[in-house]
Enzyme design. Sequence first.
Site, PDB file in Angstrom:
ATOM      1  N   MET A  30       0.840  -1.201   0.000  1.00 18.27           N
ATOM      2  CA  MET A  30       0.000   0.000   0.000  1.00 18.27           C
ATOM      3  C   MET A  30       0.881   1.260   0.000  1.00 18.27           C
ATOM      4  SD  MET A  30      -3.424  -0.957   2.066  1.00 18.27           S
ATOM      5  CE  MET A  30      -2.812  -0.801   3.718  1.00 18.27           C
ATOM      6  N   HIS A  37       9.249  -3.662   3.143  1.00 18.98           N
ATOM      7  CA  HIS A  37       8.806  -3.887   1.760  1.00 18.98           C
ATOM      8  C   HIS A  37       9.999  -4.255   0.867  1.00 18.98           C
ATOM      9  CE1 HIS A  37       5.667  -0.827   3.143  1.00 18.98           C
ATOM     10  NE2 HIS A  37       4.946  -1.880   2.830  1.00 18.98           N
ATOM     11  N   GLY A 149       4.732 -10.460   3.852  1.00 15.40           N
ATOM     12  CA  GLY A 149       5.465 -10.390   5.111  1.00 15.40           C
ATOM     13  C   GLY A 149       4.730 -11.115   6.234  1.00 15.40           C
ATOM     14  N   LYS A 151       4.900 -10.273   9.127  1.00 21.55           N
ATOM     15  CA  LYS A 151       4.428  -9.198  10.013  1.00 21.55           C
ATOM     16  C   LYS A 151       2.895  -9.201  10.077  1.00 21.55           C
ATOM     17  CE  LYS A 151       4.035  -4.597  11.213  1.00 21.55           C
ATOM     18  NZ  LYS A 151       2.659  -4.385  10.861  1.00 21.55           N
ATOM     19  N   GLN A 155      -3.012 -12.238   7.863  1.00 23.16           N
ATOM     20  CA  GLN A 155      -3.238 -11.919   6.446  1.00 23.16           C
ATOM     21  C   GLN A 155      -2.585 -12.976   5.551  1.00 23.16           C
ATOM     22  OE1 GLN A 155      -3.221  -7.853   4.497  1.00 23.16           O
ATOM     23  NE2 GLN A 155      -1.099  -8.424   4.189  1.00 23.16           N
ATOM     24  N   MET A 186       8.903  -2.706  11.435  1.00 22.96           N
ATOM     25  CA  MET A 186       8.726  -1.610  10.467  1.00 22.96           C
ATOM     26  C   MET A 186       7.302  -1.642   9.942  1.00 22.96           C
ATOM     27  SD  MET A 186      12.256  -1.622   8.411  1.00 22.96           S
ATOM     28  CE  MET A 186      13.773  -1.270   9.273  1.00 22.96           C
TER      29      MET A 186
HETATM   30  P1  AMP Z   1       1.526  -2.962   3.475  1.00 23.34           P
HETATM   31  O1  AMP Z   1       2.084  -1.955   2.519  1.00 23.34           O
HETATM   32  O2  AMP Z   1       1.623  -2.572   4.907  1.00 23.34           O
HETATM   33  O3  AMP Z   1       0.154  -3.451   3.071  1.00 23.34           O
HETATM   34  O4  AMP Z   1       2.480  -4.226   3.363  1.00 23.34           O
HETATM   35  C1  AMP Z   1       2.781  -4.819   2.131  1.00 23.34           C
HETATM   36  C2  AMP Z   1       3.526  -6.106   2.392  1.00 23.34           C
HETATM   37  O5  AMP Z   1       4.712  -5.813   3.120  1.00 23.34           O
HETATM   38  C3  AMP Z   1       2.719  -7.112   3.240  1.00 23.34           C
HETATM   39  O6  AMP Z   1       2.948  -8.422   2.748  1.00 23.34           O
HETATM   40  C4  AMP Z   1       3.311  -6.921   4.605  1.00 23.34           C
HETATM   41  O7  AMP Z   1       3.186  -8.056   5.431  1.00 23.34           O
HETATM   42  C5  AMP Z   1       4.765  -6.642   4.263  1.00 23.34           C
HETATM   43  N1  AMP Z   1       5.433  -5.954   5.362  1.00 23.34           N
HETATM   44  C6  AMP Z   1       4.989  -4.859   6.028  1.00 23.34           C
HETATM   45  N2  AMP Z   1       5.839  -4.541   7.026  1.00 23.34           N
HETATM   46  C7  AMP Z   1       6.835  -5.467   6.987  1.00 23.34           C
HETATM   47  C8  AMP Z   1       8.008  -5.698   7.766  1.00 23.34           C
HETATM   48  N3  AMP Z   1       8.322  -4.913   8.793  1.00 23.34           N
HETATM   49  N4  AMP Z   1       8.804  -6.736   7.442  1.00 23.34           N
HETATM   50  C9  AMP Z   1       8.496  -7.549   6.404  1.00 23.34           C
HETATM   51  N5  AMP Z   1       7.397  -7.394   5.632  1.00 23.34           N
HETATM   52  C10 AMP Z   1       6.573  -6.370   5.922  1.00 23.34           C
END
Ligand code: AMP
Length: 285
Positions: A30, A37, A149, A151, A155, A186
């Site tokens: 996002m 990321h 991730g 994290k 999901q 993060m």
């Molecule tokens: P988001 O932009 O928050 O929707 O995350 C996009 C992808 O990045 C998702 O698969 C998250 O799980 C992954 N992600 C977010 N934060 C982290 C992190 N700290 N370490 C590894 N992957 C992450």
Amino acid sequence: MILFKRGHEIHQHISELKKKGLLIGWVPTMGALHQGHLSLIQAARQDCQQVICSIFVNPTQFNNQTDFVKYPITIEKDIQLLTESGADLLFLPTVNEIYPMGFDRLEQFDLGKLEKIFEGEFRPGHFQGVCQVMSRFIKIIDAQHLYLGRKDYQQCMVIEKLIKIMQFPIQLHKCPTEREPDGLAMSSRNMRLNNTERKDAVGIFQALSYIKQNLKAGNLQPLLEKAKSILLQKNFRVDYIATADSTTLDPIQAWDGRQSLVALIAAYQNEVRLIDNELVTPSFD
Ligand code: AMP
């Protein structure tokens, strides 16, 4: 890096690449990109010849309008980071491109108990929104490999289930959580924390570490209460702090000493909701 805004154009481009026998790895995000990321981009780069990042703040997965409106957007910096990280393609569609028929009569998915517990309980409709956007993107992008991730532990499980029920031909890779030096996971939402909130935010990692270090077979409730008190001392408002079977996500309050456990936390620093998790049984990592 080539930027695409239209679904049919990136679909066409990727289908040409696949005809040449290239493996395509996709990292959905996002935006407001950070090292977490970028670690997914690096993981995709290990396996695939072409790496795609998508950036789309999906309206249908936000159950809280303020969270949606305040979601950080840093698109120019994101493009710079992606270029430096060696991503090949960026898909940056508009809302209308993804939901041309609007938000009425969106597809619903049978996620069973997975959408009733933890994030599902506290964010009603969230995982339906995640599945709606993921099923559209999976069809448009049509990559062979998908990088997510850990994290977002629940999901990952939801998307695994979506892939299974829809029989999508894509392989899911779950990647480790990247952390700040003090342990805070993060997250794009960390940008919304002020200095005091940012200092206190480390409480989530401290609570997870406490559970991991003090885990003993038997009733886990006293351990969870102590870990919760760490969060309260750091001014968190707690949605949940729990332990669950790491493969089914069934909540576990009494541990037999053998089941593999994940500890999960969702809690607010004032307006900002943070989530994190840690595999706490020794057989993991
Ligand atoms: P988001 O932009 O928050 O929707 O995350 C996009 C992808 O990045 C998702 O698969 C998250 O799980 C992954 N992600 C977010 N934060 C982290 C992190 N700290 N370490 C590894 N992957 C992450």
